[in-house]
Design an enzyme around this catalytic site. Structure first.
Site, PDB file in Angstrom:
ATOM      1  CG  ASP A   1      -7.106   9.906 -23.400  1.00  0.00           C
ATOM      2  OD1 ASP A   1      -6.601   9.834 -22.261  1.00  0.00           O
ATOM      3  OD2 ASP A   1      -7.054   8.967 -24.222  1.00  0.00           O
TER       4      ASP A   1
ATOM      5  CG  ASP B   1      -5.786   5.626 -27.768  1.00  0.00           C
ATOM      6  OD1 ASP B   1      -4.800   6.098 -27.172  1.00  0.00           O
ATOM      7  OD2 ASP B   1      -5.708   4.666 -28.543  1.00  0.00           O
TER       8      ASP B   1
HETATM    9  N1  ADE Z   1      -3.847   6.656 -20.057  1.00  0.00           N
HETATM   10  C1  ADE Z   1      -4.774   7.618 -20.237  1.00  0.00           C
HETATM   11  N2  ADE Z   1      -5.107   7.728 -21.545  1.00  0.00           N
HETATM   12  C2  ADE Z   1      -4.360   6.813 -22.217  1.00  0.00           C
HETATM   13  C3  ADE Z   1      -4.258   6.427 -23.572  1.00  0.00           C
HETATM   14  N3  ADE Z   1      -4.991   7.026 -24.519  1.00  0.00           N
HETATM   15  N4  ADE Z   1      -3.388   5.438 -23.897  1.00  0.00           N
HETATM   16  C4  ADE Z   1      -2.663   4.823 -22.927  1.00  0.00           C
HETATM   17  N5  ADE Z   1      -2.712   5.161 -21.627  1.00  0.00           N
HETATM   18  C5  ADE Z   1      -3.561   6.129 -21.273  1.00  0.00           C
END
Ligand code: ADE
Length: 249
Positions: A210, A212
């Site tokens: 992703d 974030d």
């Molecule tokens: N693990 C996978 N994506 C994450 C994110 N955006 N923030 C923290 N841990 C994660």
């Protein structure tokens, strides 16, 4: 012949991949590892696998018993530890499904047991060097394996490990980018610290799931996003670990 410990392990529990698999419930001075340890061989190399969040994903990041996990792998005679982790991307160029061979961490956890040294022997303080916490021999083997398999990979990257289980605010996400972090997760720093204290070479491969929440042309990350992208790309991590084990073994 090297003995290899693996933490993370999604996909590697498959009995077709690990031969003569057997589960052991272990306890040590630090308590119980996060899961039974699955031991067996991959391509003839002895491996011991721990699921970081438990077999049913019941253990939140704060409560992972990293000390028991690393101690268990040490007691089983592991020469190396390979870890897998899902991460959010803090850089445009690290897209979903890309792998990152982590070379640095920023520890932003707050409530973890981060050392085996609760007391020092008289006049022998134990201050472990941490300038290069990820083993370069293992990182090279991981990068080579990704190249062999044609997997899009970033050969280095700084992970910031947050406490969780909540995701970051947008202000935090921007701050981590300004600090120079490339990826974000909730697991790597404590594990790397303890593996270094235990004197076991450690490397971690991250899979980006992703962006974030810093990237405002995207919806902020949700757990469902992470799971979907992880499942779509888990095969890459599995085949890359198998190849890495073949190269080390
Ligand atoms: N693990 C996978 N994506 C994450 C994110 N955006 N923030 C923290 N841990 C994660």
């Amino acid at each position: 012949m090297a003995v290899i410990g693996i933490i993370g392990g999604s996909g590697l529990d498959n009995p077709d991949i690990i031969k003569n698999a057997k589960d052991s419930i272990i306890t040590n001075k630090w308590g119980e590892p996060s899961s039974p340890v699955k031991s067996g061989t991959i391509s003839g190399t002895e491996v011991h696998i721990i699921g970081r969040h438990g077999r049913e994903h019941t253990i939140p990041p704060t409560y992972v018993n990293n000390r028991a996990n690393i101690q268990a792998l040490k007691d089983l005679g592991c020469d190396y530890i390979l870890a897998t982790t899902a991460v959010g991307s803090l850089k445009e160029e690290i897209d979903r499904g890309h792998l990152v061979i982590i070379d640095q961490f920023i520890d932003f956890t707050r409530r973890r047991d981060l050392t085996f040294h609760e007391t020092f022997e008289p006049h022998t303080p134990a201050h472990t060097p941490m300038a290069e916490p990820f083993d370069n021999f293992l990182r090279d083997k991981m990068s080579e394996s990704c190249r062999d398999l044609g997997i899009t990979t970033h050969d280095k990257g700084t992970v910031v490990t947050i406490e969780g289980p909540r995701f970051s605010t947008r202000a935090e996400s921007h701050m981590f980018r300004a600090w120079g972090a490339d990826i974000i997760n909730m697991s790597t720093a404590p594990e790397a610290i303890l593996a270094n204290e235990a004197g076991i070479p450690y490397a971690a491969v991250a899979m980006s799931t992703d962006y974030d929440c810093w990237k405002t042309d995207e919806e902020p990350v949700t757990w469902d996003d992470i799971l979907k992208n992880f499942q779509e790309n888990a095969q890459k991590v599995t085949s890359m670990l198998i190849k890495t084990i073949e190269k080390i073994g």
